[in-house]
Design a protein around this motif. Structure first.
Motif, short mmCIF file in Angstrom:
data_model
loop_
_atom_site.label_atom_id
_atom_site.label_comp_id
_atom_site.label_asym_id
_atom_site.label_seq_id
_atom_site.Cartn_x
_atom_site.Cartn_y
_atom_site.Cartn_z
N LEU A 99 0.63 1.71 -11.28
CA LEU A 99 0.40 0.84 -10.13
C LEU A 99 -0.50 1.52 -9.10
N SER A 100 -1.43 2.32 -9.58
CA SER A 100 -2.32 3.05 -8.67
C SER A 100 -3.26 2.12 -7.91
N PHE A 101 -3.39 0.87 -8.38
CA PHE A 101 -4.27 -0.08 -7.71
C PHE A 101 -3.60 -0.74 -6.50
N LEU A 102 -2.28 -0.54 -6.36
CA LEU A 102 -1.56 -1.22 -5.28
C LEU A 102 -2.06 -0.88 -3.88
N PRO A 103 -2.38 0.37 -3.57
CA PRO A 103 -2.89 0.64 -2.21
C PRO A 103 -4.14 -0.17 -1.88
N PHE A 104 -5.06 -0.28 -2.84
CA PHE A 104 -6.27 -1.06 -2.60
C PHE A 104 -5.94 -2.54 -2.41
N ILE A 105 -5.08 -3.08 -3.28
CA ILE A 105 -4.68 -4.49 -3.17
C ILE A 105 -3.94 -4.71 -1.85
N GLY A 106 -3.10 -3.74 -1.47
CA GLY A 106 -2.36 -3.88 -0.23
C GLY A 106 -3.26 -3.93 0.98
N LEU A 107 -4.25 -3.03 1.03
CA LEU A 107 -5.18 -3.03 2.15
C LEU A 107 -5.99 -4.32 2.20
N LEU A 108 -6.41 -4.80 1.04
CA LEU A 108 -7.16 -6.05 0.97
C LEU A 108 -6.30 -7.21 1.47
N LEU A 109 -5.03 -7.23 1.05
CA LEU A 109 -4.11 -8.29 1.47
C LEU A 109 -3.89 -8.25 2.98
N MET A 110 -3.80 -7.05 3.54
CA MET A 110 -3.63 -6.91 4.98
C MET A 110 -4.76 -7.59 5.74
N TYR A 111 -6.00 -7.28 5.34
CA TYR A 111 -7.15 -7.84 6.04
C TYR A 111 -7.26 -9.35 5.84
N VAL A 112 -6.98 -9.82 4.62
CA VAL A 112 -7.07 -11.26 4.34
C VAL A 112 -6.06 -12.04 5.17
N LEU A 113 -4.80 -11.58 5.17
CA LEU A 113 -3.77 -12.29 5.93
C LEU A 113 -4.02 -12.19 7.43
N LEU A 114 -4.48 -11.04 7.89
CA LEU A 114 -4.77 -10.86 9.31
C LEU A 114 -5.86 -11.83 9.76
N ALA B 298 0.83 -1.21 0.00
CA ALA B 298 0.00 0.00 0.00
C ALA B 298 0.86 1.26 0.00
N ILE B 299 1.93 1.27 0.80
CA ILE B 299 2.82 2.43 0.87
C ILE B 299 3.54 2.66 -0.46
N VAL B 300 4.06 1.57 -1.04
CA VAL B 300 4.77 1.68 -2.32
C VAL B 300 3.84 2.21 -3.40
N GLY B 301 2.64 1.66 -3.46
CA GLY B 301 1.68 2.12 -4.46
C GLY B 301 1.32 3.58 -4.28
N ALA B 302 1.13 4.00 -3.01
CA ALA B 302 0.79 5.40 -2.75
C ALA B 302 1.93 6.33 -3.13
N LEU B 303 3.18 5.93 -2.83
CA LEU B 303 4.33 6.76 -3.19
C LEU B 303 4.50 6.86 -4.69
N MET B 304 4.29 5.76 -5.39
CA MET B 304 4.42 5.77 -6.85
C MET B 304 3.34 6.63 -7.49
N ALA B 305 2.13 6.53 -6.96
CA ALA B 305 1.04 7.35 -7.49
C ALA B 305 1.30 8.83 -7.22
N GLU B 306 1.86 9.13 -6.06
CA GLU B 306 2.16 10.52 -5.73
C GLU B 306 3.28 11.06 -6.61
N GLY B 307 4.18 10.15 -7.04
CA GLY B 307 5.28 10.55 -7.91
C GLY B 307 4.88 10.70 -9.37
N GLY B 308 3.64 10.47 -9.66
CA GLY B 308 3.16 10.67 -11.03
C GLY B 308 3.10 9.42 -11.86
#
Length: 282
Positions: free
Chosen positions: A69-84, A55-65
């Motif tokens: 990979l703008s979908f990474l934050p969403f996938i990251g959050l989903l992965l967090m909840y699934v693994l948890l 999620a952090i990597v995706g957010a930083l890349m999206a902020e950098g223009g």
């Protein structure tokens, strides 16, 4: 020993049982509780790291223009909840049954060790995971159903107030929202108490299937829900003191509470077979 047939079965009685159980066992019971909690919470903490990094990597890349990979934050959050959730199910069930077995052994004056909390991982792992999953499914399902009913009731009430009574202020809904909210909490609690003994039953009867354990708990808790609530509520003062110690007091309180619940299970299941020290044997 811990059971006196002549004494009334109330919260004070089970707390007395627990205090007798803790004599000579406090360190071992606290250590077992600490180790299982530490491993579970550490595993749950580590499980969120991959999704968090993604999620952090995706957010930083999206902020950098870089929108690729703008979908990474969403996938990251989903992965967090699934693994948890997966870690909570896979480890939570076996450890909870293992801790219940430790306390039952202490109440029964049977030998136990730190390895007892891991015993379910050697035998009965699938059943413990299935039992925990079914329990969570029931409780979450009831909570979701209750929340939907609450929202539906609030929507209907809003329409009636506006259309019939011409009340436009949203503040008039606050008492009704509170009533519905606590109604949902009470509904979930009532269902939770139906299954309050599942982990003790699973620890006591390794031959029973997960569904059979759930049914057995429902049978045991008929007429006993309020008694268990009173027992748990009787620790409220200790809970407040533990909060003041930033949770450190739970090292003592958790074994105390669980030993009391183990004694409660022995009584409601009709498997009491020991008595208080200093009383006549029966």
């Amino acid at each position: 020993s811990y059971y006196a047939p002549s004494e009334p079965k109330n919260a004070a009685y089970y707390r007395r049982c627990a205090r007798n159980v803790l004599q000579g066992n406090w360190v071992n019971l606290s250590l077992a509780q600490f180790v299982s909690t530490f491993i579970l919470e550490a595993a749950m903490g580590l499980s969120v790291l991959p999704g968090f990094v993604m999620a952090i990597v995706g957010a930083l890349m999206a902020e950098g223009g870089d929108p690729t990979l703008s979908f990474l934050p969403f996938i990251g959050l989903l992965l967090m909840y699934v693994l948890l959730f997966a870690v909570a199910i896979v480890l939570g069930g076996p450890f909870t049954v293992g801790i219940a077995r430790v306390h039952l052994n202490a109440v029964d004056k049977k030998p136990f060790s730190l390895g007892t909390i891991f015993s379910v991982f050697k035998q009965g792992l699938g059943r413990a995971i299935g039992l925990y999953s079914l329990y969570m499914l029931v409780v979450v399902g009831v909570a979701v159903l209750g929340a939907l009913l609450m929202l539906g009731a609030i929507c209907v009430l809003t329409v009636l107030l506006v259309a019939i009574f011409e009340v436009a202020s949203p503040f008039i809904l606050i008492p009704f929202v509170l009533v519905f909210y606590f109604g949902v909490v009470a509904l979930v609690a009532a269902f939770s108490y139906r299954y309050a003994m599942i982990f003790y039953i699973a620890a006591d009867h390794p031959e029973m299937r997960a569904v059979e354990v759930l049914r057995a708990s429902v049978t045991l808790m008929k007429g006993n829900k309020w008694r268990l609530f009173c027992l748990q509520f009787s620790f409220i003062g200790w809970d407040l003191l533990c909060a003041l110690t930033l949770g450190i007091g739970n090292l003592w309180l958790r074994p105390y509470k669980q030993a009391a619940e183990a004694a409660f299970y022995r009584e409601v299941s009709g498997t009491e077979h020991i008595i208080f020290a200093g009383t006549e044997e029966v």
